[in-house]
Design a protein around this motif. Structure first.
Motif, mmCIF file in Angstrom:
data_model
loop_
_atom_site.group_PDB
_atom_site.id
_atom_site.type_symbol
_atom_site.label_atom_id
_atom_site.label_comp_id
_atom_site.label_asym_id
_atom_site.label_seq_id
_atom_site.Cartn_x
_atom_site.Cartn_y
_atom_site.Cartn_z
ATOM 1 N N ALA A 25 0.834 -1.212 0.000
ATOM 2 C CA ALA A 25 0.000 0.000 0.000
ATOM 3 C C ALA A 25 0.860 1.250 0.000
ATOM 4 C CB ALA A 25 -0.927 -0.005 1.212
ATOM 5 N N ARG A 26 1.923 1.251 0.801
ATOM 6 C CA ARG A 26 2.826 2.400 0.838
ATOM 7 C C ARG A 26 3.505 2.606 -0.516
ATOM 8 N NH1 ARG A 26 7.747 1.514 4.449
ATOM 9 N NH2 ARG A 26 6.214 0.055 5.272
ATOM 10 N N PHE A 27 3.905 1.496 -1.115
ATOM 11 C CA PHE A 27 4.538 1.548 -2.441
ATOM 12 C C PHE A 27 3.606 2.195 -3.462
ATOM 13 C CE2 PHE A 27 4.798 -0.782 -6.543
ATOM 14 C CZ PHE A 27 6.016 -0.307 -6.996
ATOM 15 N N LEU A 28 2.363 1.731 -3.533
ATOM 16 C CA LEU A 28 1.423 2.258 -4.518
ATOM 17 C C LEU A 28 1.076 3.708 -4.236
ATOM 18 C CD1 LEU A 28 -0.954 -0.810 -4.936
ATOM 19 C CD2 LEU A 28 0.784 0.002 -6.551
ATOM 20 N N ARG A 29 0.946 4.058 -2.956
ATOM 21 C CA ARG A 29 0.614 5.443 -2.612
ATOM 22 C C ARG A 29 1.652 6.401 -3.191
ATOM 23 N NH1 ARG A 29 0.644 8.290 3.445
ATOM 24 N NH2 ARG A 29 0.145 10.400 2.678
ATOM 25 N N TRP A 30 2.922 6.120 -2.956
ATOM 26 C CA TRP A 30 3.943 7.078 -3.362
ATOM 27 C C TRP A 30 4.293 6.966 -4.837
ATOM 28 C CZ3 TRP A 30 3.715 10.834 -0.324
ATOM 29 C CH2 TRP A 30 3.450 10.639 1.033
ATOM 30 N N MET A 31 4.075 5.796 -5.421
ATOM 31 C CA MET A 31 4.243 5.685 -6.875
ATOM 32 C C MET A 31 3.206 6.524 -7.608
ATOM 33 S SD MET A 31 6.886 3.906 -7.879
ATOM 34 C CE MET A 31 6.448 3.622 -9.599
ATOM 35 N N CYS A 32 2.026 6.712 -7.005
ATOM 36 C CA CYS A 32 0.996 7.578 -7.594
ATOM 37 C C CYS A 32 1.202 9.041 -7.212
ATOM 38 C CB CYS A 32 -0.391 7.118 -7.154
ATOM 39 S SG CYS A 32 -0.883 5.522 -7.824
ATOM 40 N N PHE A 33 1.721 9.278 -6.019
ATOM 41 C CA PHE A 33 1.916 10.646 -5.539
ATOM 42 C C PHE A 33 2.919 11.403 -6.411
ATOM 43 C CE2 PHE A 33 4.288 13.739 -2.999
ATOM 44 C CZ PHE A 33 3.280 14.476 -2.406
ATOM 45 N N ILE A 34 4.025 10.773 -6.743
ATOM 46 C CA ILE A 34 5.075 11.478 -7.492
ATOM 47 C C ILE A 34 4.557 12.011 -8.823
ATOM 48 C CG2 ILE A 34 7.295 11.199 -8.667
ATOM 49 C CD1 ILE A 34 8.182 9.419 -6.324
ATOM 50 N N PRO A 35 3.889 11.204 -9.658
ATOM 51 C CA PRO A 35 3.400 11.780 -10.918
ATOM 52 C C PRO A 35 2.222 12.722 -10.738
ATOM 53 C CG PRO A 35 2.713 9.493 -10.742
ATOM 54 C CD PRO A 35 3.678 9.744 -9.620
ATOM 55 N N ALA A 36 1.338 12.439 -9.786
ATOM 56 C CA ALA A 36 0.148 13.273 -9.621
ATOM 57 C C ALA A 36 0.489 14.639 -9.045
ATOM 58 C CB ALA A 36 -0.870 12.569 -8.725
ATOM 59 N N ALA A 37 1.360 14.673 -8.042
ATOM 60 C CA ALA A 37 1.635 15.921 -7.328
ATOM 61 C C ALA A 37 2.844 16.670 -7.864
ATOM 62 C CB ALA A 37 1.843 15.626 -5.840
#
Length: 219
Positions: A95-107
C-alpha cells in the motif's frame, strides 16, 4: 517477436527511471531519443507513439505500448519479480509503495508539463510566466516536503534494504528543478536515499551517460 524492449525517451527525462529499471533487471532494451521537452517538432514526433506527445513510452517485446511512467515502472517490476524491484501484492509494504508511486506523478511530475511551456497556461506575458515558474518551484518543494513528512525510510531505501522502482523514480524526478540542493533542504531523509540510488554500482555508468550531474544539479 523479440525479447528486446523499446523505450521512447531522452537524456535527463522521465524515461531515465524506466531505463534504470531495465538496467537493474538486466533486460535488453534500446532507446529511441525523442526530446519532447525541447520543441513542438519533437512532440509531434512522439504523437504516433503517445497521443499525449509525452515521454516515456515503453514498447514491450510482445509489441504492446505502455505510457505513463509510474504504470511502466510498476508493470516492469511485476513482469520481472526476480529483480525484486517492488513489494508483491499481499506484502505489507504494498500500500505504501502504490501510494507514493501515484503521488510522485500526480503531485510533482505533472507540474513539469506546465513548466516546459508556460505559455500553455498564461500566454506570452513574460511577467506571468516568471510568476508561474516561481510558484511551481515552490509547489514542487512543498510536495517533496509532504512526502518527507509521511514516509520514513525502512532501511537504506524507501521500502527497506533493497532498491525499488519507487527509489529510482524519486531519484530521477528529484534531479529536476528546483534541483537537488533545494530537494535536500526540504526533504533530507529522501535526499539520503537519493544519494544511495545515485551511488549504486550497477548504475554508475548508466547515470554518467543518461543523467549526468553538473554544477547546477550537484549538492
Amino acid at each position: 517477436m523479440t525479447d528486446e524492449y523499446l523505450v521512447y525517451g531522452a537524456v535527463g527525462s522521465g524515461s531515465v527511471a524506466v531505463e534504470a529499471a531495465l538496467t537493474l533487471i538486466e533486460a535488453p532494451y534500446r532507446v529511441e531519443e525523442v526530446v519532447t521537452y525541447e520543441s513542438e517538432e519533437e512532440r509531434r514526433r512522439m504523437a504516433p507513439h503517445n497521443p499525449m506527445r509525452q515521454a516515456p513510452v515503453l514498447v514491450t517485446p510482445e509489441g504492446e505500448t505502455i505510457t505513463e511512467s509510474a504504470a511502466i515502472l510498476i508493470w516492469l517490476a511485476e513482469r520481472h519479480p526476480e529483480a525484486r524491484l517492488a513489494p508483491p501484492p499481499g506484502d505489507p509494504r504494498r500500500a505504501r509503495f502504490l501510494r507514493w508511486m501515484c503521488f510522485i506523478p500526480a503531485a510533482i511530475y505533472s507540474i513539469y508539463w506546465v513548466r516546459d511551456v508556460p505559455s500553455r497556461l498564461v500566454g506570452d506575458d513574460p511577467k506571468a510566466q516568471e510568476k508561474l515558474l516561481a510558484r511551481t518551484l515552490n509547489r514542487i518543494s512543498e510536495c517533496w516536503a509532504v512526502m518527507e513528512s509521511e514516509i520514513e525510510p525502512a532501511g537504506d531505501f524507501l521500502l527497506g534494504d533493497e532498491v525499488s522502482v519507487l527509489d529510482l523514480y524519486m531519484a530521477v524526478v528529484s534531479r529536476w528543478r528546483p534541483l537537488r540542493p533545494r530537494f535536500h533542504q526540504v526533504a533530507p531523509g529522501l535526499g539520503r536515499v537519493a544519494r544511495r540510488v545515485d551511488a549504486l554500482p550497477a548504475l554508475h555508468g548508466f547515470w554518467a551517460e543518461r543523467f549526468p550531474f553538473d554544477d547546477d544539479y550537484a549538492d
